[in-house]
Motif scaffolding. Structure first.
Motif, mmCIF file in Angstrom:
data_model
loop_
_atom_site.group_PDB
_atom_site.id
_atom_site.type_symbol
_atom_site.label_atom_id
_atom_site.label_comp_id
_atom_site.label_asym_id
_atom_site.label_seq_id
_atom_site.Cartn_x
_atom_site.Cartn_y
_atom_site.Cartn_z
ATOM 1 N N ASP A 152 -9.314 -64.248 25.758
ATOM 2 C CA ASP A 152 -8.701 -63.164 24.981
ATOM 3 C C ASP A 152 -9.794 -62.306 24.366
ATOM 4 N N VAL A 153 -9.382 -61.233 23.695
ATOM 5 C CA VAL A 153 -10.301 -60.403 22.916
ATOM 6 C C VAL A 153 -9.669 -60.154 21.546
ATOM 7 N N SER A 175 -12.045 -48.272 21.346
ATOM 8 C CA SER A 175 -13.395 -48.810 21.155
ATOM 9 C C SER A 175 -13.550 -50.147 21.859
ATOM 10 N N MET A 176 -12.490 -50.962 21.813
ATOM 11 C CA MET A 176 -12.548 -52.267 22.467
ATOM 12 C C MET A 176 -12.739 -52.114 23.974
ATOM 13 N N PHE A 220 -11.458 -64.253 34.565
ATOM 14 C CA PHE A 220 -10.150 -64.806 34.209
ATOM 15 C C PHE A 220 -9.565 -64.305 32.888
ATOM 16 N N ASN A 221 -10.331 -63.680 32.039
ATOM 17 C CA ASN A 221 -9.792 -63.143 30.786
ATOM 18 C C ASN A 221 -8.913 -61.942 31.108
ATOM 19 N N TRP A 222 -7.653 -61.967 30.652
ATOM 20 C CA TRP A 222 -6.712 -60.889 30.997
ATOM 21 C C TRP A 222 -7.240 -59.516 30.606
ATOM 22 N N ALA A 223 -7.983 -59.457 29.508
ATOM 23 C CA ALA A 223 -8.437 -58.164 28.994
ATOM 24 C C ALA A 223 -9.569 -57.565 29.813
ATOM 25 N N MET A 224 -10.173 -58.372 30.669
ATOM 26 C CA MET A 224 -11.281 -57.893 31.490
ATOM 27 C C MET A 224 -10.820 -57.309 32.819
ATOM 28 N N LYS A 233 -5.144 -50.265 26.668
ATOM 29 C CA LYS A 233 -4.719 -50.096 25.281
ATOM 30 C C LYS A 233 -3.269 -50.533 25.101
ATOM 31 N N LYS A 234 -2.423 -50.177 26.033
ATOM 32 C CA LYS A 234 -1.014 -50.553 25.944
ATOM 33 C C LYS A 234 -0.860 -52.075 25.966
ATOM 34 N N ALA A 235 -1.575 -52.716 26.888
ATOM 35 C CA ALA A 235 -1.479 -54.171 27.013
ATOM 36 C C ALA A 235 -2.066 -54.877 25.796
ATOM 37 N N LEU A 236 -3.132 -54.338 25.248
ATOM 38 C CA LEU A 236 -3.796 -54.968 24.104
ATOM 39 C C LEU A 236 -2.932 -54.915 22.851
#
Length: 470
Positions: A152-153, A175-176, A220-224, A233-236
């Motif tokens: 995750d992040v 920014s993320m 494997f991190n979804w955010a990557m 941005k929407k998913a985060l």
């Protein structure tokens, strides 16, 4: 080089001691407030703490950097990134170094390179660690704080939801995305040492293992997995849990400064039920820390029940009023541990305690509430005698709930009592029964007595009631 991992299960918070064994110098990365474990390690390994490193202004616990400074005279290494709203203000009289992207400092043979990684917060930085005690000339790992976790992040919405700074969720997410692009450019072999694990409210899908690698997270991190910023941005921002009320307090405390533990109030032991009742009559808070089942069978009217388990610290931060004196009813064998848990989230105004069973044995006319099964609750609803109050998180409620249930998340209940319908019996319900017990105690403490707690929660309802109806 010496590297040690410390984990507070109640906060899902990880901190690290990094030392140069040749010089005996060491630092603590994102230290917890109770520094006892670090002191024990220093004595065992003959270390001298010379620094405390913070990846950002934390929102979920009180930093131990000032405690380390008071005990060891450590230097604080903190971010000078971000705008004026997020600069440290607790540094007067304390040795410190303000850090920006690209800065470097050394502790013995250890080299720390600073990488600005905004997104979770504007000032967030990460520390790349190189051990030059051998032949290494490249970093071996990175302390990411709340930037990258296992799987995750960090969430970017805390400044808006917890601190009330409007518009920062969207800008933080942007920014993320850029910070993650920089992270992806790091070597795959780098170890990643985050500041939190599963259970932390600083993300939504944190893994339960203590560390990872850049390469593994890239794979494997979804955010990557996003190349498009808008989709990322929407998913985060979707599905982030409600931030506890105390996060806003922690942001302020860690930014402006907090008292040292040695300067906190001395505790007074309470020995009678009459004294507990007098404290409640004066408007003081009394926290009953026994298991929920024991509390439901008999408690002093006006007390609030938060059982002392791994979820205690989180719910105390939600439910306890930071502006009122607090007293504890508990098994006194865990008093020191309980105080440490409360102080870790800045609940410092604790003035007294009592052995719960001793005091309750003296009390007359103990209050109680009934626990009912999902089947019994369903009968009450079908007869029109009661309605369901669902106290789970919004995401849980949205994924599925009992028909016609009202929804007030347990952590927000104390501030939304006027929304509670008291004309019918209230069936308090969560996912498995633990949070609804806390909610029942909050309602009872505020004079709302016509309630029952549904054991087993929504999970049991689906098995006992919903499956039968289908």
């Amino acid at each position: 080089m010496l590297l040690r991992y410390f984990y507070d299960e109640k906060l899902a918070h990880a901190s690290y001691v990094v030392g140069c064994q040749k010089t005996g110098e060491a630092v603590v990365v994102d230290p917890m407030r109770d520094i006892t474990a670090y002191e024990e390690l220093a004595k065992k390994e003959k270390l001298n703490f010379v620094g405390a490193l913070e990846t950002h202004i934390h929102a979920d616990f009180v930093s131990g950097s000032r405690e380390l400074n008071d005990r060891f005279g450590t230097k604080l290494y903190v971010s000078d990134e971000g705008d004026a709203d997020w600069k440290y203000q607790n540094l007067d009289g304390i040795s410190h170094q303000l850090l920006k992207d690209g800065d470097q400092f050394k502790i013995g043979n250890l080299v720390f390179d600073v990488m600005h990684t905004p997104g979770h917060t504007p000032e967030s930085i990460s520390f790349l660690l190189t051990d030059k005690g051998g032949s290494a000339d490249k970093p071996m790992g990175i302390f990411t704080g709340d930037f990258v976790f296992v799987g995750d992040v960090g969430r970017p919405d805390l400044l808006e939801k917890a601190a009330g700074i409007q518009g920062t969720s969207d800008s933080g997410a942007a920014s993320m995305f850029k910070s993650i692009e920089r992270f992806k450019a790091l070597p795959d072999y780098l170890q990643v040492w985050p500041a939190h694990g599963a259970g932390s409210a600083c993300g939504k899908a944190l893994g339960a293992v203590p560390s990872t690698t850049v390469g593994y997270e890239k794979a494997f991190n979804w955010a990557m997995q996003f190349d498009d910023e808008a989709s990322f941005k929407k998913a985060l921002l979707e599905g982030q849990p409600e931030p506890p009320y105390y996060f806003a307090v922690m942001k302020s405390v860690n930014k402006v400064g907090q008292k040292l533990i040695k300067d906190l109030p001395e505790l007074k032991e309470i020995t009678s039920a009459a004294d507990v009742e007098a404290l409640l009559a004066e408007g003081k808070q009394v926290l009953d820390m026994r298991p929920a089942d024991a509390y439901s069978k008999g408690h002093i009217q006006g007390t609030i029940n938060i059982p002392f388990n791994n979820s205690f610290t989180n719910w105390a931060g939600w439910v306890v009023d930071y502006n009122k004196p607090l007293y504890l009813l508990l098994d006194t064998e865990v008093l020191d541990e309980a105080l440490g848990a409360l102080r870790s989230v800045g609940i410092d105004e604790v003035y007294g305690f009592a052995e719960a069973e001793t005091v309750l044995a003296q009390a007359d006319n103990l209050a109680s509430y009934e626990n009912v099964s999902p089947s019994e609750a369903n009968e009450m609803v079908e007869k029109g005698e009661a309605y369901v109050l669902d106290v789970r998180n919004q995401t849980e409620f949205d994924e599925g709930h009992i028909d016609n249930a009202e929804h007030i998340m347990v952590g927000t209940l104390k501030n939304r009592l006027d929304e509670v319908d008291t004309d019918k019996t209230i069936i308090v319900q969560c996912q498995a029964g633990a949070r609804s017990a806390i909610a029942a105690s909050v309602l009872k403490a505020n004079g709302i007595d016509n309630l029952v707690n549904m054991t087993g929660g929504y999970s049991k309802w689906q098995q006992e009631v919903a499956s039968v109806k289908q």
